[in-house]
Design a protein around this motif. Structure first.
Motif, mmCIF file in Angstrom:
data_model
loop_
_atom_site.group_PDB
_atom_site.id
_atom_site.type_symbol
_atom_site.label_atom_id
_atom_site.label_comp_id
_atom_site.label_asym_id
_atom_site.label_seq_id
_atom_site.Cartn_x
_atom_site.Cartn_y
_atom_site.Cartn_z
ATOM 1 N N SER A 155 0.792 -1.226 0.000
ATOM 2 C CA SER A 155 0.000 0.000 0.000
ATOM 3 C C SER A 155 0.824 1.276 0.000
ATOM 4 O O SER A 155 0.259 2.370 -0.021
ATOM 5 N N ASP A 156 2.159 1.156 0.032
ATOM 6 C CA ASP A 156 3.003 2.345 -0.064
ATOM 7 C C ASP A 156 3.840 2.343 -1.342
ATOM 8 O O ASP A 156 4.724 3.183 -1.507
ATOM 9 N N ASP A 157 3.535 1.421 -2.259
ATOM 10 C CA ASP A 157 4.296 1.326 -3.501
ATOM 11 C C ASP A 157 3.451 1.759 -4.694
ATOM 12 O O ASP A 157 2.252 2.018 -4.560
ATOM 13 N N ILE A 158 4.075 1.815 -5.862
ATOM 14 C CA ILE A 158 3.416 2.272 -7.076
ATOM 15 C C ILE A 158 3.628 1.232 -8.177
ATOM 16 O O ILE A 158 4.738 0.744 -8.390
ATOM 17 N N SER A 159 2.549 0.914 -8.875
ATOM 18 C CA SER A 159 2.622 0.032 -10.030
ATOM 19 C C SER A 159 2.819 0.890 -11.282
ATOM 20 O O SER A 159 1.982 1.738 -11.593
ATOM 21 N N PRO A 160 3.921 0.701 -12.016
ATOM 22 C CA PRO A 160 4.190 1.553 -13.180
ATOM 23 C C PRO A 160 3.110 1.421 -14.255
ATOM 24 O O PRO A 160 2.476 0.374 -14.401
ATOM 25 N N ALA A 161 2.925 2.479 -15.009
ATOM 26 C CA ALA A 161 1.980 2.448 -16.124
ATOM 27 C C ALA A 161 2.362 1.339 -17.086
ATOM 28 O O ALA A 161 3.535 1.148 -17.414
ATOM 29 N N GLY A 162 1.378 0.577 -17.540
ATOM 30 C CA GLY A 162 1.623 -0.500 -18.482
ATOM 31 C C GLY A 162 2.209 -1.753 -17.875
ATOM 32 O O GLY A 162 2.569 -2.683 -18.603
ATOM 33 N N ARG A 163 2.292 -1.812 -16.546
ATOM 34 C CA ARG A 163 2.960 -2.927 -15.879
ATOM 35 C C ARG A 163 2.325 -4.282 -16.237
ATOM 36 O O ARG A 163 3.008 -5.289 -16.409
ATOM 37 N N PHE A 164 0.985 -4.338 -16.348
ATOM 38 C CA PHE A 164 0.306 -5.618 -16.528
ATOM 39 C C PHE A 164 0.167 -6.045 -17.988
ATOM 40 O O PHE A 164 0.159 -7.238 -18.293
ATOM 41 N N LYS A 165 0.054 -5.095 -18.885
ATOM 42 C CA LYS A 165 -0.322 -5.407 -20.269
ATOM 43 C C LYS A 165 0.630 -6.393 -20.948
ATOM 44 O O LYS A 165 0.204 -7.412 -21.510
ATOM 45 N N ALA A 166 1.933 -6.102 -20.888
ATOM 46 C CA ALA A 166 2.899 -6.951 -21.595
ATOM 47 C C ALA A 166 2.980 -8.340 -20.969
ATOM 48 O O ALA A 166 3.059 -9.351 -21.683
ATOM 49 N N ASP A 167 2.941 -8.403 -19.637
ATOM 50 C CA ASP A 167 3.048 -9.711 -18.973
ATOM 51 C C ASP A 167 1.852 -10.599 -19.290
ATOM 52 O O ASP A 167 2.004 -11.798 -19.565
ATOM 53 N N LEU A 168 0.664 -10.037 -19.260
ATOM 54 C CA LEU A 168 -0.524 -10.845 -19.514
ATOM 55 C C LEU A 168 -0.546 -11.366 -20.948
ATOM 56 O O LEU A 168 -1.063 -12.463 -21.205
ATOM 57 N N ALA A 169 0.043 -10.621 -21.864
ATOM 58 C CA ALA A 169 0.151 -11.104 -23.241
ATOM 59 C C ALA A 169 1.011 -12.365 -23.310
ATOM 60 O O ALA A 169 0.756 -13.267 -24.124
ATOM 61 N N LEU A 170 2.026 -12.456 -22.456
ATOM 62 C CA LEU A 170 2.875 -13.655 -22.427
ATOM 63 C C LEU A 170 2.091 -14.881 -21.958
ATOM 64 O O LEU A 170 2.270 -15.981 -22.483
ATOM 65 N N PHE A 171 1.223 -14.685 -20.964
ATOM 66 C CA PHE A 171 0.395 -15.791 -20.485
ATOM 67 C C PHE A 171 -0.580 -16.246 -21.577
ATOM 68 O O PHE A 171 -0.851 -17.441 -21.727
ATOM 69 N N GLU A 172 -1.100 -15.280 -22.317
ATOM 70 C CA GLU A 172 -2.041 -15.619 -23.381
ATOM 71 C C GLU A 172 -1.331 -16.398 -24.492
ATOM 72 O O GLU A 172 -1.894 -17.334 -25.061
ATOM 73 N N PHE A 173 -0.079 -16.025 -24.769
ATOM 74 C CA PHE A 173 0.697 -16.693 -25.808
ATOM 75 C C PHE A 173 1.100 -18.102 -25.395
ATOM 76 O O PHE A 173 1.132 -19.014 -26.230
ATOM 77 N N ASP A 174 1.385 -18.288 -24.097
ATOM 78 C CA ASP A 174 1.864 -19.582 -23.595
ATOM 79 C C ASP A 174 0.955 -20.061 -22.459
ATOM 80 O O ASP A 174 1.149 -19.689 -21.302
ATOM 81 N N PRO A 175 -0.027 -20.892 -22.749
ATOM 82 C CA PRO A 175 -0.964 -21.360 -21.717
ATOM 83 C C PRO A 175 -0.292 -22.151 -20.596
ATOM 84 O O PRO A 175 -0.885 -22.309 -19.519
ATOM 85 N N ALA A 176 0.944 -22.630 -20.811
ATOM 86 C CA ALA A 176 1.648 -23.378 -19.765
ATOM 87 C C ALA A 176 2.427 -22.469 -18.823
ATOM 88 O O ALA A 176 2.919 -22.936 -17.779
ATOM 89 N N LEU A 177 2.564 -21.185 -19.179
ATOM 90 C CA LEU A 177 3.319 -20.253 -18.338
ATOM 91 C C LEU A 177 2.598 -20.050 -17.011
ATOM 92 O O LEU A 177 1.396 -19.812 -16.971
ATOM 93 N N GLU A 178 3.356 -20.148 -15.912
ATOM 94 C CA GLU A 178 2.752 -20.039 -14.579
ATOM 95 C C GLU A 178 3.137 -18.766 -13.837
ATOM 96 O O GLU A 178 2.461 -18.378 -12.881
ATOM 97 N N LEU A 179 4.233 -18.116 -14.260
ATOM 98 C CA LEU A 179 4.766 -17.022 -13.458
ATOM 99 C C LEU A 179 5.647 -16.114 -14.309
ATOM 100 O O LEU A 179 6.491 -16.594 -15.061
#
Length: 208
Positions: A92-116
């Motif tokens: 609750s005292d940190d900041i999530s950078p703009a665009g932080r989630f978009k690129a990572d979630l695309a990797l999960f979509e590309f690779d259904p076996a990716l866990e982390l």
């Protein structure tokens, strides 16, 4: 994609709103479910969260007596919805950078076996809470450190690992990450910045 972000809060009235705003600006990247667990705050933290909830229904607030950060994180895990596909954390005292989630979630979509996915963190002395980024000229260092906020987990991996060890008063995140990596999950280490970690006198890691 439903992404749940768990945020424990204890007496962070000054910082919790910028932290939440840094998540809300990324709503186009995923169907966000922001789970705030107020761990017995005695300041205006809960009221500050409620103010944002009026305009952001994706924020859910849960309150409990002060029990420590490990129990607060577990309380958040118990509130995951059946449709949650991915899980992350933000203190609750940190900041999530703009665009932080978009690129990572695309990797999960590309690779259904990716866990982390696991990215970098930037430790910052002075944050610009309006711009939601490090203040110009602020001392900072970017590193691959120990931070739950640097990771996005497939929920099936969280289900497999289970809960945080509530015997830890701090370093529960280190223990949890070690337990995860010891199972050998399919993962990628990224060179993007996943979290701006605010350094200040109230950091738990500064409490002996």
């Amino acid at each position: 994609m439903r992404l749940s972000i768990i945020m424990p809060v204890c007496n962070r009235e000054l910082h919790v709103v910028p932290a939440l705003r840094s998540l809300l600006r990324q709503q186009e990247a995923a169907d966000l479910d922001i789970i705030v667990v107020d761990d017995g705050s005695t300041d205006g933290s809960a009221d500050a969260v409620r103010t944002l909830m009026r305009e952001a229904p994706c924020i859910r607030l849960f309150q409990q007596a002060n029990q420590g950060v490990a129990k607060a994180r577990n309380a958040g895990l118990r509130q995951l919805l059946p449709q949650t596909e991915f899980v992350s954390f933000l203190d609750s005292d940190d900041i999530s950078p703009a665009g932080r989630f978009k690129a990572d979630l695309a990797l999960f979509e590309f690779d259904p076996a990716l866990e982390l996915t696991y990215s970098l963190m930037t430790k910052v002395i002075v944050m610009d809470d309006e711009a939601l980024q490090p203040a110009p000229g602020a001392d900072s260092v970017t590193m691959r450190g120990i931070s739950l906020s640097a990771a996005i987990f497939r929920k099936a991996l969280i289900d497999r690992i289970g809960t945080f060890d509530e015997d830890f008063t701090q370093s529960e995140d280190t223990d949890y990450l070690l337990r995860i990596f010891e199972t050998g999950p399919r993962h990628v280490l990224l060179d993007t910045i996943a979290v701006y970690y605010r350094r200040h006198p109230g950091n738990l890691t500064k409490q002996n």
